[in-house]
Design an enzyme around this catalytic site. Structure first.
Site, short mmCIF file in Angstrom:
data_model
loop_
_atom_site.label_atom_id
_atom_site.label_comp_id
_atom_site.label_asym_id
_atom_site.label_seq_id
_atom_site.Cartn_x
_atom_site.Cartn_y
_atom_site.Cartn_z
N GLU A 147 0.36 0.72 7.49
CA GLU A 147 -0.58 0.52 6.38
C GLU A 147 -0.06 1.19 5.11
O GLU A 147 -0.12 0.63 4.02
CB GLU A 147 -1.94 1.13 6.71
CG GLU A 147 -2.71 0.39 7.78
CD GLU A 147 -4.11 0.98 7.98
OE1 GLU A 147 -4.79 1.25 6.98
OE2 GLU A 147 -4.51 1.17 9.14
N ASN A 205 -8.34 -5.69 0.29
CA ASN A 205 -8.76 -4.80 1.37
C ASN A 205 -7.60 -4.68 2.36
O ASN A 205 -6.80 -5.60 2.49
CB ASN A 205 -9.99 -5.37 2.08
CG ASN A 205 -10.49 -4.45 3.18
OD1 ASN A 205 -10.55 -3.22 3.00
ND2 ASN A 205 -10.84 -5.00 4.32
N HIS A 218 -6.82 -4.02 6.43
CA HIS A 218 -7.48 -4.02 7.73
C HIS A 218 -6.44 -3.69 8.81
O HIS A 218 -5.35 -4.25 8.80
CB HIS A 218 -8.11 -5.39 8.00
CG HIS A 218 -8.90 -5.42 9.27
ND1 HIS A 218 -10.16 -4.86 9.36
CD2 HIS A 218 -8.59 -5.89 10.50
CE1 HIS A 218 -10.60 -5.00 10.60
NE2 HIS A 218 -9.67 -5.62 11.31
C1 GRF Z 1 -7.54 2.38 7.52
O1 GRF Z 1 -7.20 2.21 8.86
C2 GRF Z 1 -7.83 1.05 6.88
O2 GRF Z 1 -7.09 0.00 7.40
C3 GRF Z 1 -9.28 0.86 7.22
O3 GRF Z 1 -9.85 2.15 7.13
C4 GRF Z 1 -8.84 3.14 7.36
C5 GRF Z 1 -8.84 4.06 6.18
O4 GRF Z 1 -8.04 5.18 6.37
N1 GRF Z 1 -9.88 -0.14 6.38
P1 GRF Z 1 -7.77 6.18 5.17
O5 GRF Z 1 -9.10 6.64 4.65
O6 GRF Z 1 -6.98 5.44 4.12
O7 GRF Z 1 -6.99 7.30 5.75
#
Ligand code: GRF
Length: 215
Positions: free
Chosen positions: A182, A110, A112
């Site tokens: 991310e 996952n 976060h």
């Molecule tokens: C991201 O910020 C991730 O960390 C969290 O949910 C968001 C998802 O964004 N778990 P996306 O759908 O990938 O644009």
């Protein structure tokens, strides 16, 4: 070098992390194959992106089943049929059941948008995370990629990256900068699994050269 790692991406929302994984594969930075994109939300950006890329995309929701066990069974069936080796949650808003987690022990990731164990847990998702970070006044936030266990945002941590909180940040500006990180960190973390470099010892994840289980 071994075969590309077969992964599934589970996403409920916009799917920008899914897109980052797709791009990393296409650009040759990540040796993986997306065998399935699964979303509980039929109108999600994630499914739209999957369709556009010609990937196997599936709308699978608890609402389609009478009992939760039936959902689990179907999910495990699809993952098995698609020969998925690693499940990547990317903005997936449903908690997976112990049965599913047990079937893919240490093989579900996952991402976060904070530095766990701070600003995680039940109810800590989306903009709420960034709002809480701002309100608390921490000077550093970041991104965590972790292995999924039975508790929210709790499993062993694979990679983390810190991001400074700026004086004039609000939840929106902060979330944008976090999201950019991310998009780099998730493909990187999946790559470690693809290269067989991840060893889980209790809560500690060791990143090695190459472990014999893969690669
Ligand atoms: C991201 O910020 C991730 O960390 C969290 O949910 C968001 C998802 O964004 N778990 P996306 O759908 O990938 O644009």
């Amino acid at each position: 070098m071994g075969e590309p790692l077969k992964i599934a991406v589970l996403a409920s929302g916009e799917g920008t992390n899914l897109q980052a994984i797709i791009d990393a594969i296409e650009e040759g930075r990540l040796k993986a194959e997306i065998r399935a994109v699964i979303s509980n939300n039929s109108g999600s950006g994630a499914l739209r992106r999957a369709r556009k890329e010609g990937l196997f995309g599936l709308h699978l929701s608890h609402k389609q089943f009478i009992a939760p066990e039936e959902f689990d069974q179907e999910l495990l069936k699809v993952l098995g049929e698609r020969e998925v080796e690693l499940v990547c949650l990317a903005g997936y808003m449903k908690l997976l059941s112990p049965r599913v987690i047990g079937a893919y022990r240490n093989r579900i990731l996952n991402i976060h948008p904070a530095l766990l164990p701070a600003f995680g847990g039940k109810g800590m998702f989306g903009q709420r995370v960034h709002q809480a970070v701002i309100e608390y006044g921490v000077k550093l936030t970041g991104v965590t990629v972790h292995i999924v266990d039975e508790k929210y945002d709790h499993g062993p941590i694979v990679l983390q990256r810190a991001i400074p909180v700026l004086e004039n940040d609000d939840a929106e500006s902060l979330s944008q900068r976090v999201l950019e990180v991310e998009h780099k960190l998730y493909p990187e973390a999946i790559g470690l699994f693809a290269e067989g470099r991840v060893k889980v010892e209790g809560r500690r994840v060791r990143i090695g050269g190459s472990f014999p289980n893969r690669g």
